[in-house]
Design an enzyme around this catalytic site. Sequence first.
Site, short mmCIF file in Angstrom:
data_model
loop_
_atom_site.label_atom_id
_atom_site.label_comp_id
_atom_site.label_asym_id
_atom_site.label_seq_id
_atom_site.Cartn_x
_atom_site.Cartn_y
_atom_site.Cartn_z
N ASP A 194 15.22 -3.99 -13.15
CA ASP A 194 14.07 -3.16 -13.50
C ASP A 194 14.07 -2.64 -14.93
OD1 ASP A 194 12.24 -3.06 -11.32
OD2 ASP A 194 13.69 -1.91 -10.17
N ALA A 195 15.25 -2.28 -15.45
CA ALA A 195 15.27 -1.73 -16.81
C ALA A 195 14.91 -2.81 -17.82
CB ALA A 195 16.64 -1.13 -17.12
N GLY A 196 15.52 -3.97 -17.67
CA GLY A 196 15.28 -5.06 -18.61
C GLY A 196 13.97 -5.78 -18.36
N TYR A 229 8.26 1.89 -6.46
CA TYR A 229 9.40 2.79 -6.32
C TYR A 229 9.43 3.85 -7.41
CZ TYR A 229 12.63 1.62 -2.56
OH TYR A 229 13.23 1.51 -1.34
N HIS A 282 19.61 -1.46 -3.70
CA HIS A 282 19.45 -0.86 -5.03
C HIS A 282 20.83 -0.74 -5.66
CE1 HIS A 282 15.32 0.64 -4.07
NE2 HIS A 282 15.81 0.72 -2.86
N ASP A 286 29.89 5.85 -21.87
CA ASP A 286 30.85 5.74 -22.97
C ASP A 286 31.57 7.08 -23.08
OD1 ASP A 286 32.32 5.42 -25.21
OD2 ASP A 286 30.62 5.21 -26.59
#
Lengths: 688, 688
Positions: free
Chosen positions: B342-344, B429, B491, B498
Amino acid sequence: MAHSNSMRVLPAACLILSMVILLIVNCTNKSAHSRICSEQKGKWSALLNRKAQHPLDPLTHSEMLAVQTLLRNTSLLGKERQVLHSVELEDPDKQEVLRWKPGQPIPTRHAEVILTIDGVPRKIVVDVGLGKIVEDTEIPGSGYPPISVDDFEKIMASPATYQPFLDSLAARGLKIDEVLCLPLSPGWYGVPEDENKRLTKLQCFVHKDTLNIYTRPIEGIVIVLDLTTMQVTRYIDSPANKAPIPKKDGTDYRFSAQTPPYFAALNPISIEQPLGPSFTLDGHVVKWANWEFHVRPHGRVGNIISQAKVDGRSVMYQGFLSELFVPYQTPEQGWYFRTYLDAGDYGLGIFSLPLQPLNDCPRHAQYMDAVFSGPDGAPYITPNMICIFERYAGDIAWQHAEVLGNEKIHEARAKVTLVVRMIASLGNYDYIVDWEFQTDGVVRVKVGATGVLMIKATDMTSVDANVTKDELDDMRGTLISENTIGVIHDHFLAFHMDLDVDGPNNSFVQGKFVRYSEPPEVSPRRSYWAVEKHVAKTEEEARIQFSLDHPSEFYVVNPGKKTRLGNQVSYRVVPGTSISSLLDPRSSPQTRAAFTNNQMWITQYNRTEKYAAGFLTSQSHGDDGLAVWSNRNRNIEDTDITLWYILGFHHVPCQEDFPVMPTAEASFEIKPTNFFERNPILKMQPNH
Amino acid sequence: MAHSNSMRVLPAACLILSMVILLIVNCTNKSAHSRICSEQKGKWSALLNRKAQHPLDPLTHSEMLAVQTLLRNTSLLGKERQVLHSVELEDPDKQEVLRWKPGQPIPTRHAEVILTIDGVPRKIVVDVGLGKIVEDTEIPGSGYPPISVDDFEKIMASPATYQPFLDSLAARGLKIDEVLCLPLSPGWYGVPEDENKRLTKLQCFVHKDTLNIYTRPIEGIVIVLDLTTMQVTRYIDSPANKAPIPKKDGTDYRFSAQTPPYFAALNPISIEQPLGPSFTLDGHVVKWANWEFHVRPHGRVGNIISQAKVDGRSVMYQGFLSELFVPYQTPEQGWYFRTYLDAGDYGLGIFSLPLQPLNDCPRHAQYMDAVFSGPDGAPYITPNMICIFERYAGDIAWQHAEVLGNEKIHEARAKVTLVVRMIASLGNYDYIVDWEFQTDGVVRVKVGATGVLMIKATDMTSVDANVTKDELDDMRGTLISENTIGVIHDHFLAFHMDLDVDGPNNSFVQGKFVRYSEPPEVSPRRSYWAVEKHVAKTEEEARIQFSLDHPSEFYVVNPGKKTRLGNQVSYRVVPGTSISSLLDPRSSPQTRAAFTNNQMWITQYNRTEKYAAGFLTSQSHGDDGLAVWSNRNRNIEDTDITLWYILGFHHVPCQEDFPVMPTAEASFEIKPTNFFERNPILKMQPNH
């Protein structure tokens, strides 16, 4: 103000030491609790005059007095070598409770009295209405009842007159009035000298100069005390372990003992309800939103949630924290036996203190008082033992936002829940136990562990310089302050969940997630997964160990109920924090706490099978409890069943845990799954 | 009110359909957001005039305009077959950021521009200060950038002119203006017809009569669209799957569409702060209690928390939700490819809508607006994209109670935390992502999943009567309403953490819990456990799969820093909800989302390794991403490292999920472990 005899909130002549956490409601005292006391006089008289309104209401003050009179009259109380451990409502027959309707006369009330007479545990059942003993039996099995308040008195006297101990103290430059000894439950290890005696092992601490006694142990001394004779049967002052007493500096956690600079003060923040809370508390019955349930204090398990219903439909007949298992992980003399079964060895309700408004529970909380039996059978009150409050944490019950053509949609509902909280202060540790009821039908059981670590003294002040690998290994924990080791341990908490999903007859279904494949001519998709449901027929098929690699979902279904679409009505268990035991399965602590062999169990409902490590846990050999019952391998299909969820966490201490521990949380949930026909909070109103 | 060109909050000429969740700030509109808009005019002008104050501040409105001008002038924008996907701040060099101090001039600002030109993805880096392109490269690898807003326009036009689709609609009694088609990312399955083309697969829904379009899919039709040519390259109207369109009844979740009886209204409840919140928000820098951090909106990952410090000591350089993987678990033609990254594939920030006060965030929340680039390079504003608030939920930060002699001790501290929230509304979603900062140093990352299920239509109206076993198996989900299947899916959420624990050079230590035994002559205790610590030397040694049977604790330590007692300064990862993937490890979705092979990974820090499934995810073959980087097996000892936590849950839908889902939550924590010298909230003040 002096209390009248009938009020009797002060147990007779009991030496209060840290592990005897009986509240003295002392209205002349300037403590926070005295304020509660004087403000709530009317409430006391209401409590003292209260009659049971529901079959599951705890024994009332007057019922306890009646039992006390009967016990005195029958010479079961007040003589030598007679110890009273508890007086509780005996669970009424479940069918009778289910048939009962508000307004009807409540079924016959029975008190369950646990005594030790001449070292032999005995259970007496009193018909409270008739004032008559209807059962009087020796309790079978290997275990003993918890240390009673009566025991504490005598235990306290023992070290003071035991010369070798006084000599040990003198050798350390200590005096008897500077120390306090706590009775630890000794576990059971088949040590010949300890067999067939009701025992405790005393761990002594320097009380002088700090109230945080746990941080100042006198390492190396173990006093083994026979609780029947009150004689020291063994005494160990290990020459190998004469670690210094850790210093008092930095051990006090009270705000009054701190010096500036204080922690950055935050602006006031609170959960506010200008029109007051939305729930009602009528006796022990709570009604809120779509929920209704009964809650009562209980000396052994703290509290019991009963007959929880959502939208008038049954979810759970009874739920409570059945047992704890807290094994410390070091084999040395003064420590190896520390494998506590806290509910059975001590009592979660007995070791609860009044909740502190605004810090333990938010502003609009309502509180419930407990009436427990003192060592002489006289009832006493622990005020504010349970709190109930609505919780709003800025969370979202459901949400959807999008833009469709010219239409912007943004629907969100704030999440408000209802929490029932108690805190058991078992000596050093404090367990916060929350039952959280959500409007979407979810019940979340959450445990917070805080309080003070059990400390092992050491001569080390740093792990840096001259410490060898062997010395590091021998710590069996972490150096968390100078001369102070936080010993590694586990917490296992067994929750008894007698789910009655839409009725008492249920089945347990394991939905195993299984990988499927298709040949290339069917689909470019090589693999996917699906759920294969297995109905557990017997108890053996429902001993569940969670696995990431072999995932499953777990449902308690009502085989007789379906939704309009034909789905089986169920609640699903949503596991949270779980651990498995690392102990040798054949070792005695593991056998005694064999409920930790699995993370979840199902048993056939049985009124007497309440306590996961057995009815009597102290020095028990593992001949009673969940694992034993499960071995009967009874039918659990389409019948009344009980689910046991074992929540747990490993604890490797760190410096942040000193001198008092930030709360560590763990939880699990039960969640309606095709229980409702649709989202039950669809018609909830948004905030404006 | 008309917006001036320079304000430019409305992306040019973009057809808004449900998956293009760009906010139009329309002050003439009567929606809740218009109120925000008109109230906050001053804020807009402040936002439009804002200059970057911190090296990590997102590109400002004026910086975006400058980039747009440059792109136009260099003919990289505005021509045929040129698609602009994103304009974001390029992460500055970490050392430079660490050296920077407030008040100093901020380092050179670079904008990272992602374009597709003639179907070829291209990355351009602009030196914003100089107004100069400093890098212009084709992006290597198999993947494509996300569907851009520009794409959406053309995609929307395509089905309307494609005759076979119009015929299919007619055969179903539907007209083109009654339907809406959403562009789904097609995954990659090596299907020959789909190779070497930038594609989308359209799923069409009946829009007529309900706003909840997801509940009314036109099953069996798949339109494969070439995004470079905007031609339909394949069209499938599966005769085998002509399930009816599920009815509109009961699909609308808006309160305005409900009829009485409503859900039991609760009395008002809110988190109140009479003196206002205790945190400050200065630009993008938040200061609260012992915490300080930087937060910025980000088109792809939603938001980024940077330079989080507690007591002035570094904990985390950057943390964000790096990627999601949502594979649906059914092999059929219209569904097999639904394995979203979903992010990409879409972008969490781009698909965020303004948060709704009082329902999405509590009363005293403060909000942060986002500036993103529209398809023509013009910046637009998503107001209230992030909210920040203090959370008090009635919980307890720490507690201890006991009675010692005459002394009653009861110390409790209410738990107050700080939450940074965003909600990505990815079509159906909604993901609520909370970063919760606790005064005890814990950071809890919590995800709530809510919104609407992706529905598969079926001719079944009940699973009861005449349904065969085969038909049940073929559902690959649950019948959650008439003709409506909620398809099983997972999901997975990869968090990039980091951590810089007390400085950038860290090591990863696995503390394995190992059973020890002693012979009977040493101790009656047969077994116990201890921690054996292993420092991971290379990336391969830090691919972690959680196991209940082989438990471990996981520490990110600073090998150069010790406490006064000699303990190694560290933060511990406390796992929460985790799953493992059930897909065949050799299958393409698993290879593309190979970050789900483990629950935790450690990689050597690399400024370009941000996105767990690689830089370009759409149609990617798995040649980039966490698993590939980890295979380099670099040194991770005593160097700058990044931790990746993969949170996840399996989702077998149930009727309660219809027509909108109650929020399901999952979380994990990082926890200071011998980071502080003692409990850092010992000196916190109690409430009175």
